[in-house]
Design an enzyme around this catalytic site. Structure first.
Site, PDB file in Angstrom:
ATOM      1  N   GLU A  61       2.499  -5.535  13.803  1.00  0.00           N
ATOM      2  CA  GLU A  61       3.772  -4.832  13.992  1.00  0.00           C
ATOM      3  C   GLU A  61       3.875  -4.302  15.432  1.00  0.00           C
ATOM      4  O   GLU A  61       3.792  -3.106  15.676  1.00  0.00           O
ATOM      5  CB  GLU A  61       3.875  -3.669  13.009  1.00  0.00           C
ATOM      6  N   ALA A  78       0.821  -1.211   0.000  1.00  0.00           N
ATOM      7  CA  ALA A  78       0.000   0.000   0.000  1.00  0.00           C
ATOM      8  C   ALA A  78       0.852   1.256   0.000  1.00  0.00           C
ATOM      9  O   ALA A  78       0.499   2.265  -0.621  1.00  0.00           O
ATOM     10  CB  ALA A  78      -0.930  -0.008   1.207  1.00  0.00           C
ATOM     11  N   LYS A 128       5.035  10.683  15.022  1.00  0.00           N
ATOM     12  CA  LYS A 128       4.272   9.719  14.215  1.00  0.00           C
ATOM     13  C   LYS A 128       3.641   8.644  15.108  1.00  0.00           C
ATOM     14  O   LYS A 128       2.511   8.198  14.869  1.00  0.00           O
ATOM     15  CB  LYS A 128       5.201   9.076  13.179  1.00  0.00           C
TER      16      LYS A 128
END
Length: 312
Positions: free
Chosen positions: A272, A16, A190
Site C-alpha cells: 500500500e 484482519a 496515524k
C-alpha cells in the site's frame, strides 16, 4: 454481550480489520453483512472465527456475500479493503450506498475520504482510524493480538452527529472509541506510526519489537516520525511536541507484531504505497515541505515491491 445498536452494517473486506470489528459488532446482536470475495464460501460453511484477548468468537451462521452478489442495504458501510483496491471502490460501493448511508472508512493513508465524498455526495463520509494489532491467519480466521481503539472524525463537519451512534455501537462491542476534532490531523497522526513501522518492517525484515529494541532501527523510526510531523505542520495540522515520543512508548508496550505491510510483502501481495507514502509526500510538497527520508523509504519499498512480486 447484548445488543448495543440499532444500526446495521456492511463490512466491505473481511480481513484482519473488517473481520475483527464486524465480528465484535455481530456478537452484540447488530445486523452485520460481510463481503468476502475469496473467503465467502468458507465463511458461509464454517462461520467466522476471531481469537482475541477480549474473548474468542465463533460466529455461525454469518451473512456473507461475494462482492458481485445482491446485498440488502445497511445503515453503515465499513470500507476495510486495502487501498490497493481503491480504484474498484466506486463500482463496489455503488449498489450499497443510498442517500444518507454512512460510509465509515477504516483504511490507512491520506485523501481517501476526499475521493469517497466526491464519488458519493449523497453519503455521509466518516473516517475511522484503527489502532489494531490483528492478522488474518486463514480463510475466515482472524487472530487479534492487541489494542483496537477506533478514532472517529467526519469528512464534513455537518455529519459530526453520525459519530455518536457509531461510537455507541463500537463501544458496546467492547471496542475503545474516541471522537477527534480534525480529520486531517487525525490522518497525519496515524501516518506517524504507519509510515515508519510498516515500511521498516519490510526493509529490515523485522517485527515491531525488533525495530524498537535496536538502537539504529529505533533512531531511523524516530527520524521518519519527525518528518511526518514536519509534513503535518506544513499542511496546517501540527502535532503536540511530545506526540512522536508517545508513539515510541506505545510501540514499546505493544506485543511483538508484524505490521500489515510486512505480511503483504511475505505473501507477495502488492504494498500500500500510494495512499500511505506517495500522497502524504505530495501533500507536504504542495505546502512547501520536503520529506527526503520518507521519500527514500518509499522508493526503496517500491523497488522491493516490484522485484518481490516478479520473483513470485
Amino acid at each position: 454481550m447484548t445488543a448495543s445498536t440499532d444500526l446495521s452494517f456492511t463490512i466491505l473486506g473481511t480481513g484482519a480489520l473488517g473481520g475483527f470489528y464486524g465480528a465484535r459488532l455481530q456478537a452484540t446482536g447488530a445486523t452485520v453483512r460481510f463481503i468476502a470475495r475469496s473467503d465467502a464460501a468458507t465463511i458461509a460453511r464454517d462461520g467466522l472465527r476471531v481469537d482475541s484477548p477480549l474473548g474468542d468468537l465463533h460466529l455461525d451462521p454469518v451473512e456473507v456475500y461475494r462482492d458481485s452478489d445482491a446485498i440488502p442495504p445497511s445503515d453503515v458501510v465499513c470500507v476495510a479493503l486495502k487501498t490497493i483496491q481503491n480504484h474498484r471502490l466506486p463500482t463496489l460501493l455503488r449498489p450499497l450506498v443510498r442517500p444518507g448511508t454512512i460510509i465509515l472508512n477504516l483504511q490507512n493513508g491520506l485523501t481517501m475520504e476526499d475521493e469517497l465524498a466526491a464519488a458519493f455526495p449523497e453519503a455521509r463520509v466518516i473516517a475511522g482510524m484503527c489502532y489494531l494489532c490483528s492478522n488474518k491467519v486463514g480463510p475466515g480466521h482472524i487472530v487479534h493480538l492487541d489494542y483496537g481503539t477506533v478514532s472517529f472524525a467526519p469528512f464534513d463537519e455537518r455529519d459530526r452527529a453520525c459519530i455518536e451512534p457509531l461510537m455507541q455501537a463500537f463501544s458496546g462491542a467492547g471496542v475503545e472509541v474516541e471522537s477527534l476534532p480534525d480529520l486531517h490531523q487525525a490522518r497525519w497522526r496515524k501516518l506517524a506510526w504507519n509510515i515508519p513501522f510498516n515500511g521498516l518492517s519490510v526493509l529490515l525484515d523485522a517485527d515491531t519489537d525488533r525495530i524498537i529494541a535496536d538502537p539504529d532501527a529505533r533512531r531511523l523510526a524516530q527520524r521518519l516520525m519527525a518528518e511526518v510531523a514536519r509534513g503535518a505542520e506544513a499542511c496546517g495540522h501540527p502535532f503536540a511536541p511530545d506526540f512522536p515520543e508517545r508513539l515510541i512508548r506505545f510501540t514499546e508496550q505493544m506485543r511483538p507484531y508484524a505490521p500489515s505491510m510486512r505480511l503483504d510483502y511475505l505473501d507477495k501481495r502488492p504494498l500500500e504505497l500510494e495512499y500511505m507514502y506517495r500522497r502524504p509526500l505530495r501533500e507536504a510538497e504542495r505546502h512547501g515541505a520536503q520529506l527526503p527520508v520518507i521519500a527514500a523509504l518509499a522508493d526503496a519499498l517500491a523497488f522491493r515491491d516490484r522485484h518481490n512480486r516478479d520473483a513470485g
